[in-house]
Design a protein around this motif. Structure first.
Motif, PDB file in Angstrom:
ATOM      1  N   ASP A  81       9.227   8.796   8.552  1.00 35.01           N
ATOM      2  CA  ASP A  81       7.951   9.166   8.824  1.00 35.01           C
ATOM      3  C   ASP A  81       8.947   8.096  10.700  1.00 35.01           C
ATOM      4  O   ASP A  81       8.219   7.421  10.888  1.00 35.01           O
ATOM      5  CB  ASP A  81       6.926   8.535   8.459  1.00 35.01           C
ATOM      6  N   ASN A 123       6.518   6.473  13.074  1.00 35.74           N
ATOM      7  CA  ASN A 123       4.510   5.498  12.452  1.00 35.74           C
ATOM      8  C   ASN A 123       5.174   3.836  11.856  1.00 35.74           C
ATOM      9  O   ASN A 123       5.161   3.177  10.955  1.00 35.74           O
ATOM     10  CB  ASN A 123       4.104   6.004  11.008  1.00 35.74           C
ATOM     11  N   ASP A 168       4.785   5.331   1.897  1.00 35.02           N
ATOM     12  CA  ASP A 168       4.729   7.095   1.920  1.00 35.02           C
ATOM     13  C   ASP A 168       5.924   6.694   3.433  1.00 35.02           C
ATOM     14  O   ASP A 168       6.838   7.976   3.706  1.00 35.02           O
ATOM     15  CB  ASP A 168       3.634   7.252   2.350  1.00 35.02           C
ATOM     16  N   VAL A 169       5.732   5.644   4.474  1.00 34.10           N
ATOM     17  CA  VAL A 169       6.080   6.638   5.471  1.00 34.10           C
ATOM     18  C   VAL A 169       7.531   5.996   5.626  1.00 34.10           C
ATOM     19  O   VAL A 169       8.696   6.926   6.105  1.00 34.10           O
ATOM     20  CB  VAL A 169       5.742   4.716   6.985  1.00 34.10           C
ATOM     21  N   ALA A 212       3.156   0.761  10.859  1.00 34.58           N
ATOM     22  CA  ALA A 212       3.761   0.066   8.615  1.00 34.58           C
ATOM     23  C   ALA A 212       4.111  -1.253   8.651  1.00 34.58           C
ATOM     24  O   ALA A 212       3.841  -1.719   8.220  1.00 34.58           O
ATOM     25  CB  ALA A 212       4.881   0.784   8.295  1.00 34.58           C
ATOM     26  N   PRO A 218       0.815  -1.409  -0.149  1.00 34.55           N
ATOM     27  CA  PRO A 218      -0.437  -0.005   0.247  1.00 34.55           C
ATOM     28  C   PRO A 218       0.884   1.078   0.345  1.00 34.55           C
ATOM     29  O   PRO A 218       2.040   1.380   0.435  1.00 34.55           O
ATOM     30  CB  PRO A 218      -0.964  -0.329   1.382  1.00 34.55           C
ATOM     31  N   ALA A 219       0.815   2.072  -1.038  1.00 30.75           N
ATOM     32  CA  ALA A 219       2.030   3.540  -0.707  1.00 30.75           C
ATOM     33  C   ALA A 219       1.408   4.649   0.271  1.00 30.75           C
ATOM     34  O   ALA A 219       2.346   4.628   0.830  1.00 30.75           O
ATOM     35  CB  ALA A 219       0.322   4.727  -1.818  1.00 30.75           C
ATOM     36  N   CYS A 220       0.288   3.692   1.702  1.00 22.75           N
ATOM     37  CA  CYS A 220       0.116   4.500   2.783  1.00 22.75           C
ATOM     38  C   CYS A 220       1.898   3.949   3.983  1.00 22.75           C
ATOM     39  O   CYS A 220       2.710   4.699   4.032  1.00 22.75           O
ATOM     40  CB  CYS A 220      -0.270   4.482   3.763  1.00 22.75           C
ATOM     41  N   ILE A 221       1.904   2.840   2.927  1.00 19.57           N
ATOM     42  CA  ILE A 221       3.173   1.599   3.931  1.00 19.57           C
ATOM     43  C   ILE A 221       4.150   2.565   2.790  1.00 19.57           C
ATOM     44  O   ILE A 221       5.389   3.215   3.646  1.00 19.57           O
ATOM     45  CB  ILE A 221       3.325   0.362   4.016  1.00 19.57           C
TER      46      ILE A 221
END
Length: 213
Positions: free
Chosen positions: A187, A190, A181-182, A194, A176-179
């Protein structure tokens, strides 16, 4: 017989006073005067090395600590400061070895643990660096800066592990993109979450393959 004005001790204390006011160039000159009169005093060499560090003259500082240690090889503080200097010169493995020597001589030398943690962090050996700050807290639980650095090292370790796990997970799933992104945005806070989510997604994908008829 030396007069008081020309004694090594007077020049040494004059250098100490100048160090305390931040006038390191003049302090170094005073230590040189003291060493002209007493060249075999390891304390004078060590204090000159400290002033050279403050002046940003790291190669000269390393030479001063070498002289101090040749005269007193059991000086834990000289080993710690030599390690600090070598780290600034990019000699990280040798810097860690110096800190280790300091800690062998004095296991509760907080600055040696601190320098070791800093160097290991620069080498991206985050778990080992965190252990150094944990050792400081075992000696002085109230040292807030050590707790802060320990936590940052743990976060960086999590982020490094996340980047590795993303590469591994790409073989099984669309990460996933959110992972991503971390990891991309570094980040730290987080990274642990993640990693947990990523492991769960990979586990689901693996279970689905096993259960497929």
């Amino acid at each position: 017989m030396a007069t008081r004005e020309e004694s090594a001790e007077v020049w040494y204390h004059r250098g100490q006073g100048l160090c305390s006011t931040g006038d390191y160039s003049k302090a170094i000159a005073c230590y040189d005067k003291a060493l002209e009169l007493s060249p075999d005093d390891p304390l004078y060499w060590r204090r000159k090395g400290f002033a050279l560090i403050r002046a940003g003259r790291y190669e000269e500082a390393a030479a001063s600590f070498d002289r101090a240690l040749a005269l007193d090889p059991d000086d834990a503080t000289a080993w710690q400061r030599k390690g600090y200097v070598l780290a600034h010169l990019g000699e990280h493995d040798s810097a860690v070895a110096c800190c280790d020597r300091a800690l062998m001589l004095d296991p509760e030398h907080i600055l040696a643990w601190q320098s070791r943690g800093w160097v290991l962090g620069a080498m991206c050996r985050y778990d080992e660096a965190a252990d150094c700050y944990e050792a400081i807290l075992a000696i002085d639980p109230e040292r807030v800066s050590a707790a802060w650095h320990r936590n940052r090292m743990r976060e960086r370790s999590e982020l490094t592990a996340l980047a590795s796990e993303i590469r591994e997970a790409e073989r099984a799933i669309e990460v996933p993109a959110c992972i991503r992104d971390v990891a991309r945005e570094r980040d730290y806070g987080n990274a642990g979450l993640a990693r947990a989510v990523l492991r769960e997604l990979v586990g689901r994908a693996e279970r689905a393959v096993v259960q497929r008829p």
